[in-house]
Design a protein around this motif. Structure first.
Motif, PDB file in Angstrom:
ATOM      1  N   UNK A 113     -26.464  16.065   3.186  1.00 10.73           N
ATOM      2  CA  UNK A 113     -26.677  15.368   3.815  1.00 10.73           C
ATOM      3  C   UNK A 113     -25.457  15.368   5.172  1.00 10.73           C
ATOM      4  N   UNK A 114     -24.209  14.832   4.285  1.00  9.87           N
ATOM      5  CA  UNK A 114     -22.601  14.697   4.817  1.00  9.87           C
ATOM      6  C   UNK A 114     -22.090  15.487   5.642  1.00  9.87           C
ATOM      7  N   UNK A 115     -22.067  16.782   5.068  1.00  8.66           N
ATOM      8  CA  UNK A 115     -21.923  17.848   5.666  1.00  8.66           C
ATOM      9  C   UNK A 115     -22.356  18.516   6.610  1.00  8.66           C
ATOM     10  N   UNK A 116     -23.733  18.058   6.827  1.00  9.17           N
ATOM     11  CA  UNK A 116     -24.760  17.825   7.950  1.00  9.17           C
ATOM     12  C   UNK A 116     -24.463  17.096   8.605  1.00  9.17           C
ATOM     13  N   UNK A 117     -23.849  15.899   8.682  1.00  8.31           N
ATOM     14  CA  UNK A 117     -23.685  15.456   9.963  1.00  8.31           C
ATOM     15  C   UNK A 117     -22.131  15.454  10.406  1.00  8.31           C
ATOM     16  N   UNK A 118     -21.760  16.206   9.741  1.00  7.20           N
ATOM     17  CA  UNK A 118     -20.366  16.576  10.397  1.00  7.20           C
ATOM     18  C   UNK A 118     -20.570  17.518  11.416  1.00  7.20           C
ATOM     19  N   UNK A 119     -21.217  18.394  11.024  1.00  7.80           N
ATOM     20  CA  UNK A 119     -21.814  20.048  11.399  1.00  7.80           C
ATOM     21  C   UNK A 119     -22.009  19.775  13.042  1.00  7.80           C
TER      22      UNK A 119
ATOM     23  N   UNK B   6     -16.939  28.690  -9.279  1.00  9.55           N
ATOM     24  CA  UNK B   6     -17.804  27.801  -9.887  1.00  9.55           C
ATOM     25  C   UNK B   6     -18.030  25.830  -9.266  1.00  9.55           C
ATOM     26  N   UNK B   7     -16.580  25.685  -9.040  1.00  8.78           N
ATOM     27  CA  UNK B   7     -16.725  24.459  -8.056  1.00  8.78           C
ATOM     28  C   UNK B   7     -17.050  24.880  -6.950  1.00  8.78           C
ATOM     29  N   UNK B   8     -16.556  25.894  -6.221  1.00 16.84           N
ATOM     30  CA  UNK B   8     -17.075  26.478  -4.744  1.00 16.84           C
ATOM     31  C   UNK B   8     -18.331  25.931  -4.437  1.00 16.84           C
ATOM     32  N   UNK B   9     -18.702  24.758  -3.277  1.00 16.52           N
ATOM     33  CA  UNK B   9     -20.439  25.318  -3.231  1.00 16.52           C
ATOM     34  C   UNK B   9     -20.670  25.822  -1.677  1.00 16.52           C
ATOM     35  N   UNK B  10     -21.916  25.711  -1.095  1.00 11.53           N
ATOM     36  CA  UNK B  10     -21.901  26.350   0.386  1.00 11.53           C
ATOM     37  C   UNK B  10     -21.343  24.871   1.019  1.00 11.53           C
ATOM     38  N   UNK B  11     -21.893  23.458   0.756  1.00 13.89           N
ATOM     39  CA  UNK B  11     -21.577  21.971   1.429  1.00 13.89           C
ATOM     40  C   UNK B  11     -19.678  22.400   1.613  1.00 13.89           C
ATOM     41  N   UNK B  12     -19.609  22.499   0.420  1.00 13.69           N
ATOM     42  CA  UNK B  12     -17.546  22.783   0.360  1.00 13.69           C
ATOM     43  C   UNK B  12     -17.013  23.050   1.429  1.00 13.69           C
ATOM     44  N   UNK B  13     -17.530  24.773   1.301  1.00 10.71           N
ATOM     45  CA  UNK B  13     -17.078  25.711   2.391  1.00 10.71           C
ATOM     46  C   UNK B  13     -17.299  24.782   3.983  1.00 10.71           C
ATOM     47  N   UNK B  16     -15.238  22.620   5.005  1.00 13.45           N
ATOM     48  CA  UNK B  16     -13.487  22.828   5.016  1.00 13.45           C
ATOM     49  C   UNK B  16     -14.291  23.134   6.841  1.00 13.45           C
ATOM     50  N   UNK B  17     -15.114  23.733   6.820  1.00 13.39           N
ATOM     51  CA  UNK B  17     -14.788  24.682   7.887  1.00 13.39           C
ATOM     52  C   UNK B  17     -14.832  23.895   9.159  1.00 13.39           C
ATOM     53  N   UNK B  18     -16.134  22.879   9.179  1.00 16.32           N
ATOM     54  CA  UNK B  18     -16.281  21.657  10.050  1.00 16.32           C
ATOM     55  C   UNK B  18     -15.259  21.127  10.415  1.00 16.32           C
ATOM     56  N   UNK B  19     -14.172  20.940   9.248  1.00 11.14           N
ATOM     57  CA  UNK B  19     -13.345  19.876   9.985  1.00 11.14           C
ATOM     58  C   UNK B  19     -11.853  20.609  10.220  1.00 11.14           C
ATOM     59  N   UNK B  20     -11.789  21.977   9.647  1.00  8.97           N
ATOM     60  CA  UNK B  20     -11.049  22.449  10.606  1.00  8.97           C
ATOM     61  C   UNK B  20     -11.097  22.216  12.192  1.00  8.97           C
ATOM     62  N   UNK B  21     -12.622  22.760  12.780  1.00 12.42           N
ATOM     63  CA  UNK B  21     -12.994  22.670  14.389  1.00 12.42           C
ATOM     64  C   UNK B  21     -12.679  22.036  15.171  1.00 12.42           C
ATOM     65  N   UNK B  22     -13.202  21.056  13.994  1.00 12.37           N
ATOM     66  CA  UNK B  22     -13.572  19.401  14.432  1.00 12.37           C
ATOM     67  C   UNK B  22     -11.682  19.290  15.272  1.00 12.37           C
ATOM     68  N   UNK B  23     -10.987  18.937  14.055  1.00 11.60           N
ATOM     69  CA  UNK B  23      -9.288  19.550  14.469  1.00 11.60           C
ATOM     70  C   UNK B  23      -8.764  20.422  15.492  1.00 11.60           C
ATOM     71  N   UNK B  24      -9.559  21.075  15.366  1.00  9.45           N
ATOM     72  CA  UNK B  24      -9.168  21.908  16.661  1.00  9.45           C
ATOM     73  C   UNK B  24      -9.393  21.707  18.635  1.00  9.45           C
ATOM     74  N   UNK B  67     -11.126  11.931  12.598  1.00  6.28           N
ATOM     75  CA  UNK B  67     -10.641  10.794  11.413  1.00  6.28           C
ATOM     76  C   UNK B  67     -11.298  10.428  10.634  1.00  6.28           C
ATOM     77  N   UNK B  68     -12.594  10.015  11.471  1.00  6.27           N
ATOM     78  CA  UNK B  68     -14.133   9.386  10.428  1.00  6.27           C
ATOM     79  C   UNK B  68     -14.455  10.470   9.614  1.00  6.27           C
ATOM     80  N   UNK B  69     -14.212  11.910   9.933  1.00  5.05           N
ATOM     81  CA  UNK B  69     -15.068  12.577   9.016  1.00  5.05           C
ATOM     82  C   UNK B  69     -14.106  13.365   7.940  1.00  5.05           C
ATOM     83  N   UNK B  70     -12.734  13.519   8.399  1.00  5.44           N
ATOM     84  CA  UNK B  70     -11.348  14.208   7.615  1.00  5.44           C
ATOM     85  C   UNK B  70     -11.614  13.401   6.304  1.00  5.44           C
TER      86      UNK B  70
END
Lengths: 243, 73
Positions: A113-119, B6-13, B16-24, B67-70
């Motif tokens: 949900x948090x990533x969804x919110x960020x999206x 194994x520690x990489x999940x879809x949410x993590x990827x 990270x992608x969304x954080x980068x786009x937000x900075x952009x 800043x909040x999201x990051x």
């Protein structure tokens, strides 16, 4: 006589009480020299000067542009008809509601949900950026007719600007075209101004001329004003030669 | 290697992608502030300040949200 001083005299005689007017009681009918002014004044009388965001403004108050001469008067300020903005307004409305259906996409539905919110935050910020960009580009992509020149200001995206300016006396021909249903219904069209040495614009618009006023309202009146300015210019040149 | 993968999940990827786009997006909003200022210089109209205020407002909202999201996500 300078065209600017003629203009000021006409406005004085129309809007100021007679006691403040230099001309006093004598109100002679406008001579042929004042045709341009009378056309613009007619537009002012019809309310074409306000509000400042209108797409065809006659003598807009408080408007100045870069490289304007001291005694140069802005007669017409034009931008694209508001109806040309419908495509991005409609697209924004569709994209605004799209996150409601994100649950249908398995890839997006599987994130936390948090990533969804960020999206969602990124989505709406991007949408706001899109709206502000289009609003700015519509508002500041303007065409200006002064008593001396015509100016075409084109902005593209964030980092590209193209400003063309030309003296009235260099205009060879001016015409306009209205193509399509919307332009007929809302009465807007392209005003194409041909110069003595025809050149294609060096900008990215691929316009038919360096001076094409795209999708401006009432193109017939714009052509009329420019045509009368050309006539006045020719007359002034002729009188200058015969003196 | 397997631990990292194994520690990489879809949410993590995606995060990270969304954080980068937000900075952009925040950087682009800063460019918009400059752009609005330059446009107002080219054509000075009475409501030009409104557009500059809008651009600054968008920049600050972008900055705060980024800043909040990051920091949180």
């Amino acid at each position: 006589m300078r065209r600017g001083s003629i203009l000021i005299r006409m406005i004085e005689s129309r809007y100021m009480p007679e006691v403040f007017s230099k001309s006093g009681k004598s109100k002679s009918p406008p001579s042929t020299d004042l045709r341009v002014v009378s056309e613009v004044k007619r537009m002012v009388d019809e309310g074409y000067c306000e509000p400042p965001w209108r797409s065809l403004a006659a003598m807009p108050p408080g408007t100045k542009f870069e490289a304007q001469n001291d005694d140069e008067k802005v007669l017409l300020l034009m931008r694209k008809h508001p109806v040309t903005n419908l495509w991005w307004i409609g697209l924004t409305a569709v994209l605004f509601g799209l996150p409601l259906f994100w649950g249908e996409f398995p890839l997006i539905a599987s994130v936390t949900p948090m990533v969804g919110l960020a999206l969602a935050v990124f989505w709406y910020l991007g949408l706001a950026f899109f709206v502000i960009q289009n609003l700015l580009l519509w508002f500041y992509n303007v065409y200006i007719v002064t008593d001396e020149r015509i100016i075409d200001v084109d902005f593209f995206g964030l980092l590209y600007k193209n400003v063309n300016a030309m003296q009235i006396r260099k205009i060879e021909d001016v015409n306009y075209s209205q193509v399509g249903m919307f332009s007929s219904i809302f009465n807007y069209g392209n005003v194409v101004i041909q110069t003595a040495a025809e050149q294609r614009s060096a900008d990215r618009t691929e316009e038919a001329s360096a001076f094409t006023f795209e999708a401006v309202p009432n193109p017939d009146r714009v052509v009329k004003v420019i045509g009368e300015l050309m006539e006045q210019e020719e007359k002034e040149e002729y009188e200058g030669r015969t003196k | 290697m397997d631990d990292i993968l194994g520690s990489l999940s879809l949410s993590l990827i995606v995060g990270l992608f969304v954080k980068g786009l937000l900075v952009l997006t925040t950087l682009l909003s800063l460019v918009t502030v400059r752009q609005a200022s330059l446009m107002d210089k080219v054509l000075n109209v009475p409501i030009g300040n409104w557009f500059k205020t809008l651009a600054w407002g968008f920049f600050f909202v972008s900055l705060i949200l980024t800043i909040g999201i990051v920091l949180i996500v």
